[in-house]
Write an enzyme that holds these catalytic residues in place. Structure first.
Site, PDB file in Angstrom:
ATOM      1  CG  HIS A 197      -6.281  -6.868   1.697  1.00 17.11           C
ATOM      2  ND1 HIS A 197      -5.990  -6.292   0.500  1.00 17.11           N
ATOM      3  CD2 HIS A 197      -5.297  -6.465   2.560  1.00 17.11           C
ATOM      4  CE1 HIS A 197      -4.888  -5.559   0.624  1.00 17.11           C
ATOM      5  NE2 HIS A 197      -4.444  -5.643   1.869  1.00 17.11           N
TER       6      HIS A 197
ATOM      7  CD  GLU B  84      -4.757  -8.112   7.285  1.00 16.61           C
ATOM      8  OE1 GLU B  84      -5.645  -7.581   6.589  1.00 16.61           O
ATOM      9  OE2 GLU B  84      -3.780  -7.478   7.751  1.00 16.61           O
TER      10      GLU B  84
ATOM     11  CG  HIS C 269      -1.719  -1.245   1.386  1.00 15.69           C
ATOM     12  ND1 HIS C 269      -3.035  -1.308   0.993  1.00 15.69           N
ATOM     13  CD2 HIS C 269      -1.415  -2.488   1.855  1.00 15.69           C
ATOM     14  CE1 HIS C 269      -3.513  -2.523   1.229  1.00 15.69           C
ATOM     15  NE2 HIS C 269      -2.543  -3.264   1.744  1.00 15.69           N
TER      16      HIS C 269
END
Ligand code: HPA
Ligand code: ZN
Length: 337
Positions: free
Chosen positions: A199, A202, A21
């Site tokens: 994502h 996680e 990121h």
């Protein structure tokens, strides 16, 4: 091999970084520089005090500080400086190709236009390719804690910049915000010829990884370490070779694993998954991609062959053309010969 020889070996392995990121590369020193430039006052006395605040208990505790940090990014030069500093650092770690996430909504919500964001980032990427030879892709992500409507409006706002990015992603607070919340947005993105990543797994359950694959048609899963709780999912990831972009220092800093020796990367690798290593938000998690590779190598007793496999996976899992992938795999062949 001595420790120094090993670091030299891992550093010089040609590698791609696929989970990064750009807002997460904002080092405390740059936060203070940009705050001074724009006359913004910070709730920290100095760089050390800010760095001290980087003590996270989970994903949300990190995101709260990360969204605070981006407030100092105001003009195109700020985005340029941020991106160019990352490329300089990545080059030192042997990164030959990078696929960079950014969060459009973190900026547009503050009144910063996408023009400004794209101008700064793309100018740095072009210069980074000229100076360091690092090739790149850009991937805007939707903030999953915001609504589907907000993501839809963001996708529309991104379309004038379509030439600058190859895929869309999904990030921010995972639990309670399943990938399926964004099925329609991702369907429209795919209809525009974009690839998709997300994502998942996680902090969230394996069901979210299945949704990222089935509902969003994700080409890669960011993190994905939660797959291990579901044997059928692991078998599917092995069969399809859908890559996981694993970020070891992020996972330990955010307490996904209590310590590095408890990380499941080696088990996933040995099981035949296409595991890659990236740095996620290196300014916040204490290391860039080489630090991440060395951390897992040491804590999980990875062999030199494992390190080469991770480098090969990173190239294979990238969105480079087949010709470019072949070129980089041949570079790795030559390097290890
Ligand atoms: N997870 C979710 N959202 C994020 C992350 C992450 O690791 N980094 C930046 N935004
Ligand atoms: Zn991430």
């Amino acid at each position: 091999m001595t420790d120094t020889d090993n670091v030299t070996f891992v550093r010089a392995l040609p590698k791609a970084e696929l989970h990064l990121h750009i807002e997460g590369t904002l080092e405390p020193e740059m936060v203070f520089d940009l705050a001074a430039k724009h006359g913004i006052s910070l709730p920290y006395s100095d760089v050390a005090a800010l760095r001290n605040a980087y003590n996270f208990s989970n994903l949300q505790s990190f995101l709260d500080i990360y969204y605070q940090g981006v407030q100092v990014l105001i003009d195109a030069d700020d985005f340029f400086q941020l991106t160019y500093a990352y490329l300089h650092r990545a080059h030192a770690d042997g990164v030959v190709h990078t696929e960079i996430f950014f969060d459009p909504q973190s900026h547009t919500e503050r009144g910063i236009s996408l023009d400004v964001v794209f101008e700064g980032i793309t100018r740095a990427l072009a210069m980074g390719e000229r100076v360091f030879g690092i090739t790149y892709r850009l991937i805007p992500c939707f903030l999953r804690h915001l609504s589907e409507d907000a993501a839809m409006l963001t996708l529309q706002a991104l379309m004038p910049y379509r030439q600058h990015f190859c895929a869309v992603g999904l990030d921010s607070s995972e639990n309670g915000h399943p990938p399926s919340k964004f099925s329609r947005v991702f369907a429209l993105a795919r209809a525009a010829g974009l690839l998709t990543v997300a994502h998942a797994g996680e902090e969230g359950p394996p069901a979210y990884i299945w949704e990222a694959l089935n509902d969003l048609q994700a080409s890669r899963i960011d993190h994905g370490v939660g797959c291990e709780a579901d044997d059928a999912l692991c078998a599917h990831l092995v069969a399809t070779q859908i890559p996981l972009t694993v970020c070891p220092l992020s996972n330990t800093k955010l307490a996904v694993f209590a310590q590095m020796s408890a990380h499941n990367l080696k088990r996933l690798l040995d099981r035949g998954l296409c595991v890659t290593v990236s740095s996620d938000d290196p300014a916040y998690f204490g290391g860039y991609v080489l630090d991440n590779l060395l951390a897992v190598q040491q804590s999980l007793a990875l062999t030199p062959a494992d390190m080469v496999t991770l480098a090969r996976h990173s190239i294979a899992a990238s969105f480079l053309s087949d010709v470019d992938k072949k070129h980089h795999q041949q570079r790795i062949d030559k390097y290890v010969a």
